[in-house]
Write a protein that holds these residues in place. Structure first.
Motif, PDB file in Angstrom:
ATOM      1  N   GLN A 225       0.869  -1.182   0.000  1.00 54.78           N
ATOM      2  CA  GLN A 225       0.000   0.000   0.000  1.00 54.78           C
ATOM      3  C   GLN A 225       0.902   1.228   0.000  1.00 54.78           C
ATOM      4  OE1 GLN A 225      -3.387   0.109  -0.124  1.00 54.78           O
ATOM      5  NE2 GLN A 225      -3.448   2.352  -0.019  1.00 54.78           N
ATOM      6  N   ASN A 226       0.797   2.007  -1.072  1.00 51.47           N
ATOM      7  CA  ASN A 226       1.689   3.148  -1.236  1.00 51.47           C
ATOM      8  C   ASN A 226       0.953   4.439  -0.865  1.00 51.47           C
ATOM      9  OD1 ASN A 226       3.566   4.991  -2.062  1.00 51.47           O
ATOM     10  ND2 ASN A 226       3.831   4.140  -4.132  1.00 51.47           N
ATOM     11  N   THR A 227       1.426   5.122   0.156  1.00 50.86           N
ATOM     12  CA  THR A 227       0.767   6.366   0.587  1.00 50.86           C
ATOM     13  C   THR A 227       0.806   7.428  -0.522  1.00 50.86           C
ATOM     14  OG1 THR A 227       1.639   5.864   2.790  1.00 50.86           O
ATOM     15  CG2 THR A 227       0.624   8.012   2.524  1.00 50.86           C
ATOM     16  N   LEU A 228       1.809   7.327  -1.387  1.00 53.52           N
ATOM     17  CA  LEU A 228       1.964   8.330  -2.443  1.00 53.52           C
ATOM     18  C   LEU A 228       0.835   8.255  -3.466  1.00 53.52           C
ATOM     19  CD1 LEU A 228       3.951  10.536  -3.387  1.00 53.52           C
ATOM     20  CD2 LEU A 228       5.115   8.797  -4.741  1.00 53.52           C
ATOM     21  N   THR A 229       0.414   7.043  -3.799  1.00 53.07           N
ATOM     22  CA  THR A 229      -0.635   6.879  -4.810  1.00 53.07           C
ATOM     23  C   THR A 229      -1.961   6.471  -4.178  1.00 53.07           C
ATOM     24  OG1 THR A 229       0.036   4.576  -5.031  1.00 53.07           O
ATOM     25  CG2 THR A 229       1.010   6.134  -6.581  1.00 53.07           C
ATOM     26  N   ASN A 230      -1.914   6.177  -2.899  1.00 55.02           N
ATOM     27  CA  ASN A 230      -3.088   5.667  -2.173  1.00 55.02           C
ATOM     28  C   ASN A 230      -3.618   4.383  -2.821  1.00 55.02           C
ATOM     29  OD1 ASN A 230      -4.881   5.654  -0.092  1.00 55.02           O
ATOM     30  ND2 ASN A 230      -6.381   6.978  -1.103  1.00 55.02           N
ATOM     31  N   GLU A 231      -2.692   3.581  -3.336  1.00 59.28           N
ATOM     32  CA  GLU A 231      -3.087   2.312  -3.952  1.00 59.28           C
ATOM     33  C   GLU A 231      -2.168   1.196  -3.522  1.00 59.28           C
ATOM     34  OE1 GLU A 231      -3.500   2.392  -8.197  1.00 59.28           O
ATOM     35  OE2 GLU A 231      -4.831   4.128  -8.028  1.00 59.28           O
ATOM     36  N   LYS A 232      -2.727  -0.015  -3.590  1.00 60.25           N
ATOM     37  CA  LYS A 232      -1.888  -1.180  -3.335  1.00 60.25           C
ATOM     38  C   LYS A 232      -1.216  -1.523  -4.662  1.00 60.25           C
ATOM     39  CE  LYS A 232      -3.583  -4.661  -0.606  1.00 60.25           C
ATOM     40  NZ  LYS A 232      -4.176  -6.006  -0.375  1.00 60.25           N
ATOM     41  N   GLU A 233       0.096  -1.459  -4.678  1.00 56.25           N
ATOM     42  CA  GLU A 233       0.809  -1.615  -5.946  1.00 56.25           C
ATOM     43  C   GLU A 233       1.781  -2.778  -5.912  1.00 56.25           C
ATOM     44  OE1 GLU A 233       3.026   1.943  -6.530  1.00 56.25           O
ATOM     45  OE2 GLU A 233       1.235   3.180  -6.589  1.00 56.25           O
ATOM     46  N   GLU A 234       2.031  -3.329  -7.069  1.00 58.32           N
ATOM     47  CA  GLU A 234       3.069  -4.369  -7.143  1.00 58.32           C
ATOM     48  C   GLU A 234       4.421  -3.721  -6.893  1.00 58.32           C
ATOM     49  OE1 GLU A 234       2.931  -6.914 -10.556  1.00 58.32           O
ATOM     50  OE2 GLU A 234       4.988  -7.612 -10.194  1.00 58.32           O
ATOM     51  N   PHE A 235       5.250  -4.395  -6.106  1.00 59.23           N
ATOM     52  CA  PHE A 235       6.574  -3.847  -5.815  1.00 59.23           C
ATOM     53  C   PHE A 235       7.541  -4.188  -6.944  1.00 59.23           C
ATOM     54  CE2 PHE A 235      10.903  -4.437  -4.136  1.00 59.23           C
ATOM     55  CZ  PHE A 235      11.152  -3.139  -3.741  1.00 59.23           C
ATOM     56  N   ILE A 236       8.081  -3.152  -7.538  1.00 58.45           N
ATOM     57  CA  ILE A 236       9.126  -3.349  -8.548  1.00 58.45           C
ATOM     58  C   ILE A 236      10.359  -2.589  -8.070  1.00 58.45           C
ATOM     59  CG2 ILE A 236       9.780  -2.984 -10.972  1.00 58.45           C
ATOM     60  CD1 ILE A 236       6.636  -3.049 -11.463  1.00 58.45           C
ATOM     61  N   PRO A 237      11.439  -3.327  -7.803  1.00 62.27           N
ATOM     62  CA  PRO A 237      12.627  -2.642  -7.251  1.00 62.27           C
ATOM     63  C   PRO A 237      13.297  -1.781  -8.310  1.00 62.27           C
ATOM     64  CG  PRO A 237      13.151  -4.923  -7.749  1.00 62.27           C
ATOM     65  CD  PRO A 237      11.680  -4.757  -8.035  1.00 62.27           C
ATOM     66  N   ARG A 238      14.026  -0.782  -7.836  1.00 63.12           N
ATOM     67  CA  ARG A 238      14.765   0.054  -8.780  1.00 63.12           C
ATOM     68  C   ARG A 238      15.884  -0.750  -9.433  1.00 63.12           C
ATOM     69  NH1 ARG A 238      14.518   4.780  -9.435  1.00 63.12           N
ATOM     70  NH2 ARG A 238      16.745   4.857  -9.865  1.00 63.12           N
ATOM     71  N   LYS A 239      16.465  -1.635  -8.605  1.00 63.56           N
ATOM     72  CA  LYS A 239      17.539  -2.484  -9.144  1.00 63.56           C
ATOM     73  C   LYS A 239      17.164  -3.925  -8.831  1.00 63.56           C
ATOM     74  CE  LYS A 239      22.437  -3.153  -8.510  1.00 63.56           C
ATOM     75  NZ  LYS A 239      23.389  -3.103  -7.433  1.00 63.56           N
ATOM     76  N   ASP A 240      17.301  -4.789  -9.820  1.00 62.22           N
ATOM     77  CA  ASP A 240      16.925  -6.197  -9.627  1.00 62.22           C
ATOM     78  C   ASP A 240      17.521  -6.799  -8.373  1.00 62.22           C
ATOM     79  OD1 ASP A 240      15.148  -6.905 -11.458  1.00 62.22           O
ATOM     80  OD2 ASP A 240      16.521  -8.009 -12.797  1.00 62.22           O
ATOM     81  N   GLY A 241      16.688  -7.401  -7.552  1.00 61.32           N
ATOM     82  CA  GLY A 241      17.195  -8.163  -6.406  1.00 61.32           C
ATOM     83  C   GLY A 241      17.652  -7.333  -5.214  1.00 61.32           C
ATOM     84  N   VAL A 242      17.492  -6.005  -5.299  1.00 61.23           N
ATOM     85  CA  VAL A 242      17.954  -5.156  -4.194  1.00 61.23           C
ATOM     86  C   VAL A 242      16.836  -4.210  -3.764  1.00 61.23           C
ATOM     87  CG1 VAL A 242      19.663  -3.434  -3.470  1.00 61.23           C
ATOM     88  CG2 VAL A 242      20.301  -5.181  -5.134  1.00 61.23           C
ATOM     89  N   VAL A 243      16.687  -4.046  -2.443  1.00 65.67           N
ATOM     90  CA  VAL A 243      15.729  -3.057  -1.927  1.00 65.67           C
ATOM     91  C   VAL A 243      16.498  -2.034  -1.106  1.00 65.67           C
ATOM     92  CG1 VAL A 243      13.700  -2.649  -0.479  1.00 65.67           C
ATOM     93  CG2 VAL A 243      13.924  -4.809  -1.693  1.00 65.67           C
ATOM     94  N   THR A 244      16.296  -0.760  -1.403  1.00 72.02           N
ATOM     95  CA  THR A 244      16.858   0.276  -0.537  1.00 72.02           C
ATOM     96  C   THR A 244      15.716   0.820   0.319  1.00 72.02           C
ATOM     97  OG1 THR A 244      16.580   1.778  -2.410  1.00 72.02           O
ATOM     98  CG2 THR A 244      18.808   0.983  -1.982  1.00 72.02           C
ATOM     99  N   MET A 245      15.947   0.839   1.620  1.00 69.69           N
ATOM    100  CA  MET A 245      14.858   1.219   2.532  1.00 69.69           C
ATOM    101  C   MET A 245      15.364   2.166   3.617  1.00 69.69           C
ATOM    102  SD  MET A 245      12.151  -1.130   4.573  1.00 69.69           S
ATOM    103  CE  MET A 245      13.087  -1.998   5.800  1.00 69.69           C
TER     104      MET A 245
END
Ligand code: AMP
Ligand code: ZN
Length: 480
Positions: free
Chosen positions: A7-27
């Motif tokens: 759930q993304n507060t920016l779009t107010n929608e539940k969205e599929e997570f697509i990382p900026r870089k394959d296999g890595v999440v920056t948080m």
């Protein structure tokens, strides 16, 4: 496998997570202001971040995680007014600012470990250790024309960002109306916020600050929001995948972070903004003014295990408000006790097969915007399912616990006893002399509010085979 949805507060929608870089999440998780212990509401924010991180790891992502330590600049009012919380905390306790920072940073790390939050690979940058980066950030904003000067600092002109307030669709018109009661008449727009605050000018109110730095604009200290923009950029890059915090951060702090970073980089700062709802007590916000603040140590003092608090947090979805009561915590501890008891006393020490049917469901639940309550209900279905062999239950539960973090990987008889709340108390007078000496020394340290020493002595007792729990009428000692 169901893809991860958030759930993304920016779009107010539940969205599929697509990382900026394959296999890595920056948080990036907005961290504590270290002027006092973190209360249980704050702790929910970090347990949420921990479970989120574990969910990504379960999906085979490598995670780069940052939690900032705010040790300057967070004022008592979000509107850049009032005193610096850190300086006030130091006065309250008659300590130097650096000692307050150390005391509550250590306490925070201790709380995180007690809650089984995996801190090994997290970076914890401190605002005071990134002053040059914050000054450089403000300078860039200055060069780009986003700043103006008032008598008390350098401010960000939010009217220059057409999309200001986009996170959570904050109505800046409403803010304009509120401007009539705005204290700082020099601000151009009521949503404008401080990037740099000047130390009180000579001749002004004599409130000597312990922490202040030179800058191109004069001696002072950074505004609260700039540290997150500067440190996340330094450690994670111009654009990041996930940024979290409590819902209270949406209107001001996070919109300000967005305004600052996007003005400097010209790019979208964060792809997925995620916010946890509040913990309330008696339906009210946790606040010192209400006198309802509960810390982790209040819970430990009442003989609850920190893991029980973690379990209680996990029984509610992170986006639901949750009301804390001692009865609810008691219930959580009893349930967790049953889980550990089954695990230790029935499921043996031999590994079996991970049950694929349960595992697939579990994976679907956690990937569905972190539906942990459903995954916990599933865990209990598994415990009750007699068709699953015991060693398979053991292996499947251990698999679930990679995300839930309920301590099954280090469960033993001692933890079961602790969770049962039935450890046999020992008489202090009858303890071996050497042990009693440590207990006495620890009591003295606690009286002197030397909590670091008290914690060290608790560790020493543990190494010697004793558990100590602080009660109102003195410590309870049990054999571990
Ligand atoms: P602070 O130390 O005040 O900056 O807060 C640390 C984190 O706790 C932030 O992410 C806040 O949004 C969050 N927070 C503050 N109060 C509560 C609460 N009552 N329940 C849940 N989260 C909270
Ligand atoms: Zn922040």
């Amino acid at each position: 496998m169901t893809p991860i949805k958030l759930q993304n507060t920016l779009t107010n929608e539940k969205e599929e997570f697509i990382p900026r870089k394959d296999g890595v999440v920056t948080m990036y998780n907005c961290g504590p202001t270290v002027y006092n212990y973190a209360h249980i509401g704050n702790l929910r924010a970090y347990v949420f971040a921990d479970v989120l991180k574990r969910m990504f790891a379960y999906n085979d992502y490598e995670i780069k995680q940052v939690i900032n330590i705010t040790d300057v600049g967070h004022l008592t009012s979000d509107a850049d007014e009032g005193e610096d919380k850190i300086e006030t905390g130091a006065k309250r306790e008659g300590l130097k600012v650096k000692n307050i920072i150390k005391r509550y940073t250590d306490a925070f790390m201790g709380d995180m470990k007690s809650l089984n939050i995996d801190i090994d690979k997290i970076e914890f940058p401190k605002a005071t250790e990134h002053i040059p980066e914050q000054i450089a950030f403000i300078q860039t904003l200055d060069e780009k024309g986003y700043t103006y000067k008032t008598s008390d600092g350098i401010y960000f002109d939010t009217s220059l960002r057409k999309d200001y307030g986009k996170l959570g669709n904050i109505n800046t018109k409403g803010l304009e109306e509120g401007a009539r009661i705005e204290k700082n008449k020099e601000k151009k727009n009521s949503a404008d916020f401080a990037l740099w605050k000047f130390s009180p000018p000579t001749g002004g109110p004599k409130q000597q600050r312990e922490q202040e730095w030179d800058s191109p604009w004069g001696v002072g200290f950074p505004g609260w929001h700039i540290e997150c923009s500067a440190m996340s950029r330094k450690l994670l890059g111009n654009q990041i995948d996930v940024h979290t915090g409590g819902v209270d951060h949406i209107p001001v702090h996070h919109n300000n972070e967005i305004a600052q970073t996007e003005s400097v980089t010209g790019k979208q700062f964060v792809n997925y903004w995620m916010h946890n709802e509040f913990i309330t007590i008696d339906g009210q916000k946790i606040a010192k003014s209400v006198g309802n603040t509960i810390y982790l140590k209040s819970i430990i003092d009442k003989s609850f295990s920190p893991l029980s608090l973690r379990y209680w947090f996990l029984t509610a979805h992170y986006r639901t408000q949750s009301n804390f009561t001692w009865e609810a915590l008691e219930g959580a501890q009893t349930t967790l006790f049953k889980l550990h008891k089954h695990f230790v006393e029935e499921y043996g020490a031999k590994d079996g097969e991970v049950n694929k049917e349960y595992e697939n469901k579990f994976h679907d639940f956690i990937n569905d915007d972190l539906d942990i309550p459903k995954s916990i209900a599933l865990m209990w279905d598994l415990v009750k399912d007699e068709s699953v062999p015991k060693e398979d239950k053991r292996s499947t539960l251990l698999e679930f616990d990679k995300v839930l973090g309920l301590g099954l990987d280090h469960s033993d008889k001692k933890l079961v006893t602790l969770l049962s709340g039935r450890g046999d108390k020992l008489e202090i007078g009858k303890l071996p002399k050497a042990i009693k000496a440590i207990v006495d020394e620890r009591e003295e340290a606690r009286e002197n509010k030397d909590f670091k020493k008290a914690d060290e002595l608790r560790d020493k007792l543990q190494q010697k085979g004793y558990e100590i729990e602080d009660k109102e009428d003195g410590p309870d000692i049990t054999k571990n």
